[in-house]
Write an enzyme that holds these catalytic residues in place. Structure first.
Site, PDB file in Angstrom:
ATOM      1  N   TRP A 105       0.813  -1.216   0.000  1.00  0.00           N
ATOM      2  CA  TRP A 105       0.000   0.000   0.000  1.00  0.00           C
ATOM      3  C   TRP A 105       0.844   1.263   0.000  1.00  0.00           C
ATOM      4  O   TRP A 105       0.557   2.203  -0.739  1.00  0.00           O
ATOM      5  CB  TRP A 105      -0.995  -0.005   1.166  1.00  0.00           C
ATOM      6  N   ASP A 176      -1.755   6.580   6.236  1.00  0.00           N
ATOM      7  CA  ASP A 176      -2.816   5.721   5.717  1.00  0.00           C
ATOM      8  C   ASP A 176      -3.111   4.679   6.790  1.00  0.00           C
ATOM      9  O   ASP A 176      -2.319   3.774   7.026  1.00  0.00           O
ATOM     10  CB  ASP A 176      -2.338   5.055   4.423  1.00  0.00           C
ATOM     11  N   LYS A 200     -12.716  -1.567   5.920  1.00  0.00           N
ATOM     12  CA  LYS A 200     -12.063  -2.506   6.833  1.00  0.00           C
ATOM     13  C   LYS A 200     -12.680  -2.409   8.222  1.00  0.00           C
ATOM     14  O   LYS A 200     -13.332  -3.324   8.673  1.00  0.00           O
ATOM     15  CB  LYS A 200     -10.556  -2.238   6.902  1.00  0.00           C
TER      16      LYS A 200
HETATM   17  C1  PLP Z   1      -7.870  -1.164   1.618  1.00  0.00           C
HETATM   18  C2  PLP Z   1      -6.772  -0.188   1.705  1.00  0.00           C
HETATM   19  C3  PLP Z   1      -6.779   0.997   0.963  1.00  0.00           C
HETATM   20  C4  PLP Z   1      -7.995   1.418   0.187  1.00  0.00           C
HETATM   21  O1  PLP Z   1      -8.061   1.051  -1.066  1.00  0.00           O
HETATM   22  P1  PLP Z   1      -9.309   1.455  -1.964  1.00  0.00           P
HETATM   23  O2  PLP Z   1      -9.580   0.194  -2.700  1.00  0.00           O
HETATM   24  O3  PLP Z   1      -8.832   2.538  -2.818  1.00  0.00           O
HETATM   25  O4  PLP Z   1     -10.415   1.880  -1.068  1.00  0.00           O
HETATM   26  C5  PLP Z   1      -5.733   1.880   1.112  1.00  0.00           C
HETATM   27  N1  PLP Z   1      -4.734   1.625   1.960  1.00  0.00           N
HETATM   28  C6  PLP Z   1      -4.703   0.508   2.711  1.00  0.00           C
HETATM   29  C7  PLP Z   1      -3.609   0.307   3.682  1.00  0.00           C
HETATM   30  C8  PLP Z   1      -5.723  -0.430   2.597  1.00  0.00           C
HETATM   31  O5  PLP Z   1      -5.730  -1.520   3.366  1.00  0.00           O
END
Ligand code: PLP
Length: 362
Positions: A105, A176, A200
């Site tokens: 991520w 994030d 989440k």
């Molecule tokens: C799930 C997640 C995202 C979000 O992703 P989207 O599909 O764009 O909503 C962003 N960062 C992390 C750490 C995640 O777990």
């Protein structure tokens, strides 16, 4: 339907009580005769839902008064573009953004930000296979970065920060927290911006939560779309355009539920216990393996591998037969992954532990 436990990484399990309440209010929200989905976002009913959700979240995370809470759209990856567009006005060209690369991520964030500014990967754990957070003493931060961006829980790699990064004075910290927000206590005042996709620990996909310090609202680039300009969104109480009303309503139910459960501190205690149980079963012998350094193992997302990977399909089939769902690992890393967010009850973790022991023939 038999009892199931859903270990999906996201969209993920929600508290059953929340889903039940939403079901009971689906056609008629509190005598209004309307579903929340059918209400004007500017009407008194929805405004009350919105304000309660905002107030409850503020209380749960002890968000200081000089921070704004925004309910936006576009997910975590959308915010990856929105953040540079909102913060790059802080510094002169050529702007530099510092990143710490700890997994998939944060890697995606680096890639997106490179479209808007120079990026400096101040530290990376890629060479070691993303099993740790580089020691902060080793970070090569740039002078006068627009901000420092970290992902405090890497959902795919299962790596979670156990400390709050300290950028140089005047450099805002952007985090994030998509996959662990509300799972542990945080000191919001240490951050400039916290963002999280909702799917989440908060509610339905589509909603993105942003917590931003007020003094950072003034630096959007002229190209920043109005609907994604934090200041504009803040000034309109997240209603510059139609917000994801139903997702905000569900998030509000989740916040109220968390409060009733004892708040974030109570969640944290439960999450520590859940993670302990699961890692203990994985570490018990070498039938399973989790490669993450013990100091930064995630409490939320626990990737693991079977020593004999030819048993993967049998493992998943057996799990499914026992109602243990969505345990397959992310396609980029393979193996298995158990996501045990706030809404995963300890009974679910215990059921998984029992299955792990049984499958390993213990
Ligand atoms: C799930 C997640 C995202 C979000 O992703 P989207 O599909 O764009 O909503 C962003 N960062 C992390 C750490 C995640 O777990």
């Amino acid at each position: 339907m038999n009892q199931v436990f859903n270990f999906s990484a996201g969209p993920a399990v929600l508290p059953k009580e929340v889903l039940q309440q939403a079901a009971s209010e689906m056609l008629d929200w509190q005598g209004s005769g309307m579903s929340v989905m059918e209400m004007s976002h500017r009407g008194p009913e929805f405004i009350s839902i919105y304000r309660q959700a905002e107030a409850d979240l503020r209380e749960l995370l002890a968000v200081p008064a000089n921070y704004r809470i925004l309910f936006m759209q576009g997910g975590g990856l959308g915010q990856n573009a929105i953040i540079p567009m909102n913060l790059l006005g802080r510094v002169r060209e050529p702007a530099v953004i510092d990143f710490v690369h700890t997994g998939s991520w944060s890697g995606k964030s680096v890639k997106e930000a490179a479209r808007y500014a120079e990026v400096n990967v101040a530290a990376s754990s890629q060479a070691g296979g993303f099993v740790s957070v580089p020691a902060p003493e080793s970070w090569q931060l740039s002078d006068g970065a627009a901000y420092l961006h970290v992902c405090t829980n890497e959902t795919i790699d299962g790596v979670e920060y156990n400390f709050v990064p300290q950028p140089p004075a005047g450099v805002p910290l952007v985090a994030d927290m998509s996959s662990h927000i509300l799972s542990r206590r945080i000191d919001v005042s240490q951050y400039g911006v916290i963002f999280a996709g909702a799917q989440k620990n908060i509610g339905p996909a589509g909603l993105t939560l942003v917590i931003v310090r007020e003094d950072l609202l003034d630096y959007a680039l002229p190209i920043c779309p109005s609907a994604f300009n934090w200041k504009n969104v803040a000034e309109h109480e997240s209603m510059f355009n139609t917000p994801p009303t139903y997702a905000i309503y569900i998030a509000g139910l989740v916040f109220a539920h968390l409060k009733a459960q004892g708040g974030v501190a109570a969640m944290e205690a439960r999450n520590i216990e859940k993670a302990r149980l699961l890692y203990e079963a994985l570490d018990c012998d070498d039938f399973y393996a989790n490669h993450v350094d013990e100091s930064c193992r995630s409490r939320m997302n626990i990737p693991f591998y079977l020593r004999d990977e030819s048993l993967n399909e049998a493992f998943l089939a057996g799990a499914k037969a026992r109602g243990l769902l969505q345990l397959k690992g992310h396609k980029s890393v393979g193996g298995m992954r158990a996501s045990i967010y706030n809404a995963m009850p300890i009974e679910g973790v215990q059921a998984l532990v029992d299955y792990l022991n049984e499958f390993a023939g213990r």
